[in-house]
Design a protein around this motif. Structure first.
Motif, mmCIF file in Angstrom:
data_model
loop_
_atom_site.group_PDB
_atom_site.id
_atom_site.type_symbol
_atom_site.label_atom_id
_atom_site.label_comp_id
_atom_site.label_asym_id
_atom_site.label_seq_id
_atom_site.Cartn_x
_atom_site.Cartn_y
_atom_site.Cartn_z
ATOM 1 N N GLU A 199 0.823 -1.183 -0.035
ATOM 2 C CA GLU A 199 0.001 0.004 0.043
ATOM 3 C C GLU A 199 0.896 1.160 0.005
ATOM 4 N N VAL A 200 1.940 1.078 0.843
ATOM 5 C CA VAL A 200 2.812 2.482 0.724
ATOM 6 C C VAL A 200 3.383 2.373 -0.663
ATOM 7 N N HIS A 201 3.892 1.347 -0.988
ATOM 8 C CA HIS A 201 4.562 1.616 -2.464
ATOM 9 C C HIS A 201 3.410 2.151 -3.380
ATOM 10 N N ARG A 202 2.303 1.541 -3.320
ATOM 11 C CA ARG A 202 1.245 2.154 -4.354
ATOM 12 C C ARG A 202 0.848 3.538 -4.094
ATOM 13 N N LEU A 203 0.939 4.280 -3.002
ATOM 14 C CA LEU A 203 0.849 5.397 -2.723
ATOM 15 C C LEU A 203 1.965 6.530 -3.318
ATOM 16 N N GLN A 204 3.493 5.583 -2.988
ATOM 17 C CA GLN A 204 4.293 6.714 -3.298
ATOM 18 C C GLN A 204 4.171 6.481 -4.965
ATOM 19 N N GLU A 205 3.960 5.396 -5.540
ATOM 20 C CA GLU A 205 3.788 5.512 -7.056
ATOM 21 C C GLU A 205 2.797 6.383 -7.675
ATOM 22 N N GLU A 206 1.788 6.519 -7.021
ATOM 23 C CA GLU A 206 0.758 7.408 -7.171
ATOM 24 C C GLU A 206 1.330 9.025 -6.960
ATOM 25 N N GLY A 207 1.779 9.074 -6.015
ATOM 26 C CA GLY A 207 2.326 10.439 -5.800
ATOM 27 C C GLY A 207 3.253 10.835 -6.843
ATOM 28 N N ARG A 208 4.249 9.783 -7.147
ATOM 29 C CA ARG A 208 5.304 10.133 -8.161
ATOM 30 C C ARG A 208 4.590 10.485 -9.537
ATOM 31 N N ARG A 209 3.431 9.945 -9.804
ATOM 32 C CA ARG A 209 2.616 10.143 -11.263
ATOM 33 C C ARG A 209 2.122 11.324 -10.961
ATOM 34 N N VAL A 210 1.286 11.795 -9.677
ATOM 35 C CA VAL A 210 0.712 13.189 -9.707
ATOM 36 C C VAL A 210 1.590 14.281 -9.790
ATOM 37 N N GLN A 211 2.940 13.857 -9.017
ATOM 38 C CA GLN A 211 4.157 14.966 -9.181
ATOM 39 C C GLN A 211 4.555 15.193 -10.531
ATOM 40 N N ALA A 212 4.906 14.085 -11.340
ATOM 41 C CA ALA A 212 5.545 14.332 -12.808
ATOM 42 C C ALA A 212 4.368 14.787 -13.527
ATOM 43 N N ALA A 213 2.774 14.495 -13.235
ATOM 44 C CA ALA A 213 2.093 15.356 -14.051
ATOM 45 C C ALA A 213 2.028 16.659 -13.660
ATOM 46 N N LEU A 214 2.001 17.194 -12.483
ATOM 47 C CA LEU A 214 1.955 18.758 -12.121
ATOM 48 C C LEU A 214 3.316 19.077 -12.419
ATOM 49 N N MET A 215 4.443 18.758 -12.704
ATOM 50 C CA MET A 215 5.810 19.091 -13.022
ATOM 51 C C MET A 215 5.841 19.465 -14.624
ATOM 52 N N GLU A 216 5.029 18.287 -15.305
ATOM 53 C CA GLU A 216 5.044 18.609 -16.945
ATOM 54 C C GLU A 216 4.031 19.575 -17.123
ATOM 55 N N GLU A 217 2.935 19.767 -16.447
ATOM 56 C CA GLU A 217 2.061 20.906 -16.654
ATOM 57 C C GLU A 217 2.381 22.308 -16.338
ATOM 58 N N LEU A 218 3.265 22.389 -15.369
ATOM 59 C CA LEU A 218 3.902 23.544 -14.849
ATOM 60 C C LEU A 218 4.970 23.989 -16.033
ATOM 61 N N GLY A 219 5.764 22.937 -16.605
ATOM 62 C CA GLY A 219 6.659 23.020 -17.748
ATOM 63 C C GLY A 219 6.188 23.685 -19.022
ATOM 64 N N GLN A 220 4.802 23.011 -19.271
ATOM 65 C CA GLN A 220 4.144 23.503 -20.687
ATOM 66 C C GLN A 220 3.586 24.687 -20.359
ATOM 67 N N GLU A 221 3.088 25.120 -19.329
ATOM 68 C CA GLU A 221 2.457 26.501 -18.932
ATOM 69 C C GLU A 221 3.182 27.482 -18.443
#
Length: 449
Positions: A136-158
């Protein structure tokens, strides 16, 4: 019967001869009664009392016609049992005792097996719980990494559009280092609050600042900074910056600001309300997985590099390598030193190669604020100076001109390597220390002493 004081209704009649049997002996005459004793005033004579006593004994005796006089008092001796019956009874007792012994042994073994089975079941349940928790911790960490990557990609594009808009910067000045290092830092919480100067980013009219502080700031301090900003021409500074203090920062004196903010739901809700519907970024001090988790929790992009890139670019050794790549002048140095032997070997090689460098400075690779710095002055070591001068006279190596240099201290650089630098020496073709020879080995022995 003779008349006298004993003749009464309870007196025994005299024995009279019977005519039924001619062969029976004649009955003895009754004994004569003694003369009556003088009566006392309190109660009758002794003869009268004696007769009454004998009469009571006769009445208390059982009737001979009823059977055995001592049948109730005697215990009958049992007859000897039959040998076959005795053997059968003995076999029954022995079998019963043996079955009881076997059952007790089986019960003991069964109880031990039951306890062992319970321990195995509890251990297995605990192991499965740990496995599920890790998953469960690994799943939450992976979900957090995906969310963080999406936020960083969105910030870089905009980013080019975002920087033209009015935005909010959430400054978390957290010194998130290892717990062992935090415990040895003096005024750790004051160190985290020392970057209050970040509120002067309000000089850009498109920025609003939210400062996360480990302790509540006094109103006089906030008024002081507000007046300075007004003097600099910033309009309405009290309405453009907010100070948020996590409510659970008092859990530990060495609690980092990011960890304290993650443990404070009220402070997180307040930050979410302040940035709701507005472009916002998270500006950390040290980037670690804790800051990534905080960024995911607030759903704010991280304004900076990730933990891996930050660890590489912020270390002293990599900063020296970046300076070399930029073709900037650098001095003699040594990096990636992790044990004592390698430390003395590298230092001896540098001392022999650069004999005119008087002072060498040791630094920890990932430390900050000049913590863990040490130096050595070779001019105070007469034996070492003589060995170096003899090496210069023998090989004719003038060395490089310089003032100070740095190399790591293996006794404290357990978190990473360190490096050596010299401010005014020109870069050599090969800055790494050469393979040392006999003279360098002598210098090494002197340094060890």
């Amino acid at each position: 019967s003779p008349s006298g004081p004993l003749s009464s209704a309870r007196a025994l009649p005299p024995i009279s001869p019977t005519s039924a049997s001619n062969h029976s002996l004649p009955a003895l005459p009754a004994p004569p009664f003694p003369a009556p004793a003088p009566t006392s005033q309190e109660g009758g004579s002794a003869i009268e009392h004696f007769g009454t006593f004998c009469t009571e004994l006769l009445e208390a005796a059982p009737d001979p016609s009823q059977g055995d006089l001592f049948g109730g008092a005697l215990v009958a001796v049992p007859e000897a049992p039959d040998p076959e019956v005795a053997r059968h009874a003995a076999a029954t007792v022995i079998a019963a005792n043996w079955r009881g012994t076997c059952q007790r042994r089986n019960f003991t073994r069964l109880r031990a097996r039951d306890l062992a089975a319970r321990r195995i079941q509890c251990s297995w349940a605990a192991a499965m719980t740990r496995i599920m928790t890790k998953m469960e911790v690994h799943r939450l960490q992976e979900e957090g990494r995906r969310v963080q990557a999406a936020l960083m990609e969105e910030l870089g594009q905009e980013w080019f559009q975002v920087k033209q808009l009015k935005r909010v910067e959430v400054h978390v000045c957290s010194v998130t280092v290892a717990e062992a290092r935090r415990g040895r830092m003096d005024n750790y919480q004051a160190m985290q609050a020392a970057q209050i100067g970040r509120i002067f980013r309000l000089i850009d009219p498109k920025r609003d600042v939210i400062l996360v502080a480990p302790r509540a700031l006094h109103e006089d301090i906030l008024d002081y900074y507000a007046k300075i900003m007004q003097f600099r021409g910033i309009r309405n500074p009290p309405g453009r910056f907010q100070v948020v203090v996590p409510e659970n920062m008092g859990l530990s004196s060495t609690l980092s600001l990011s960890q304290g903010l993650l443990c404070s739901p009220k402070a997180l809700r307040r930050i979410r309300r302040l940035v709701s519907g507005r472009p916002a970024v998270l500006v950390p001090e040290v980037v670690t997985p804790t800051e990534l988790k905080l960024s995911t929790e607030l759903r704010l992009p991280l304004f900076g590099a990730g933990p891996r890139n930050m660890a590489l670019s912020a270390s002293k050794s990599n900063a020296k390598k970046l300076a070399q790549l930029a073709e900037l002048p650098t001095g003699p140095w040594a990096v990636d030193i992790y044990d004592e032997d390698e430390f003395f070997t590298s230092l001896a090689g540098l001392v022999v190669r650069y004999p005119h460098v008087r002072m060498w400075l040791f630094k920890i690779d990932d430390e900050r604020d000049s913590r863990g710095h040490a130096y050595i002055d070779l001019a105070r070591m007469r034996d070492l100076s003589e060995a170096v001068q003899g090496h210069v006279a023998e090989h004719g190596q003038p060395g490089a001109d310089g003032v100070a240099s740095e190399t790591p201290d293996p006794s404290v650089a357990h978190d990473g390597g360190a490096f050596v630098t010299q401010a005014s020496a020109p870069p050599a073709d090969d800055d790494e220390p050469a393979i040392i020879g006999a003279t360098a080995e002598e210098v090494r022995q002197v340094l060890r002493r």
